[in-house]
Motif scaffolding. Structure first.
Motif, PDB file in Angstrom:
ATOM      1  N   THR A 135      53.516  85.542  44.213  1.00 50.13           N
ATOM      2  CA  THR A 135      53.791  86.108  42.896  1.00 50.13           C
ATOM      3  C   THR A 135      52.846  87.270  42.650  1.00 50.13           C
ATOM      4  OG1 THR A 135      54.472  83.945  42.053  1.00 50.13           O
ATOM      5  CG2 THR A 135      53.909  85.634  40.417  1.00 50.13           C
ATOM      6  N   THR A 186      56.115  76.751  53.075  1.00 47.71           N
ATOM      7  CA  THR A 186      57.009  77.758  52.520  1.00 47.71           C
ATOM      8  C   THR A 186      56.211  78.622  51.543  1.00 47.71           C
ATOM      9  OG1 THR A 186      58.864  76.226  52.688  1.00 47.71           O
ATOM     10  CG2 THR A 186      59.133  78.126  51.218  1.00 47.71           C
ATOM     11  N   GLU A 213      52.802  85.990  53.499  1.00 48.78           N
ATOM     12  CA  GLU A 213      53.942  85.126  53.798  1.00 48.78           C
ATOM     13  C   GLU A 213      53.896  84.650  55.248  1.00 48.78           C
ATOM     14  OE1 GLU A 213      57.157  87.734  52.725  1.00 48.78           O
ATOM     15  OE2 GLU A 213      57.074  87.155  50.606  1.00 48.78           O
ATOM     16  N   GLU A 267      55.423  81.335  48.544  1.00 49.05           N
ATOM     17  CA  GLU A 267      55.928  81.962  47.320  1.00 49.05           C
ATOM     18  C   GLU A 267      54.805  82.842  46.791  1.00 49.05           C
ATOM     19  OE1 GLU A 267      57.411  79.335  44.310  1.00 49.05           O
ATOM     20  OE2 GLU A 267      58.868  78.413  45.656  1.00 49.05           O
ATOM     21  N   ARG A 303      52.096  78.470  46.679  1.00 44.62           N
ATOM     22  CA  ARG A 303      52.241  79.556  45.704  1.00 44.62           C
ATOM     23  C   ARG A 303      50.935  80.330  45.645  1.00 44.62           C
ATOM     24  NH1 ARG A 303      54.466  75.125  43.838  1.00 44.62           N
ATOM     25  NH2 ARG A 303      56.712  75.109  43.485  1.00 44.62           N
ATOM     26  N   THR A 310      55.197  73.733  49.705  1.00 45.33           N
ATOM     27  CA  THR A 310      55.316  75.106  49.214  1.00 45.33           C
ATOM     28  C   THR A 310      53.938  75.586  48.777  1.00 45.33           C
ATOM     29  OG1 THR A 310      57.584  74.772  48.461  1.00 45.33           O
ATOM     30  CG2 THR A 310      56.379  76.599  47.468  1.00 45.33           C
TER      31      THR A 310
END
Length: 177
Positions: free
Chosen positions: A91, A87, A78, A89, A57, A55
């Motif tokens: 923010t 993946t 993304e 994420e 971020r 993932t």
């Protein structure tokens, strides 16, 4: 062996390990939707990248609240991260305001080469100045400092229109934020 291995193993060929450096490089390929001569990394809106267990971020701060390109930038980040096999994420951080000081030196040069006058550095703490009204902004075309403010309001909230008295060219000046 038993005839059940007719193809590659599940997930074969899909890369599961991505590094923060690879993510930064991928994000540096995404042009700003409004000023495509600079990337999101050049613009300084990507504040941080963290990779953990497949993932990624990303902390991201738009140039201003209500930025119309916010969703386009999120989708582009993304997609790049997904292309790396991770993946995403994303923010959006609204508690950490963006500043023109966040534009990289490479980004400033790219802006200048494209005919935009990069913003000047913010004044020292404690000094209040109307930076936009000053004379002496350097023309990105001829380098002259004989420029004047033509219109404080440019095509976006972060830009104004200036005019060079020397080469007689209008140009966009990034406001110092």
């Amino acid at each position: 062996m038993g005839g059940d291995d007719l193809g590659p193993a599940l997930g074969a060929g899909r890369r599961t390990v991505v590094t923060a450096g690879e993510v930064w490089d991928a994000l540096a390929e995404i042009p700003d939707p409004e000023i495509p001569v600079v990337s999101l990394v050049d613009l300084g809106v990507v504040k941080g990248v963290e990779v953990e267990d497949g993932t990624v971020r990303v902390d991201f701060t738009p140039t201003f609240m209500g930025c119309p390109a916010l969703e386009a930038m999120q989708r582009a980040m993304e997609a790049k991260i997904s292309d790396l096999g991770a993946t995403p994420e994303i923010t959006v951080r609204l508690d950490d305001s963006w500043s023109t000081d966040d534009i990289t030196s490479e980004g400033r040069e790219k802006l200048r080469a494209a005919g935009f006058a990069p913003p000047t550095p913010r004044p020292a703490a404690g000094r209040i100045e109307l930076v936009q009204l000053q004379r002496g902004f350097r023309c990105p075309y001829c380098g002259s400092t004989e420029t004047r403010l033509e219109n404080l309001f440019g095509p976006t909230p972060c830009r104004s229109i200036r005019y060079c008295e020397h080469c007689r060219q209008p140009f966009e000046q990034f406001k110092t934020i």
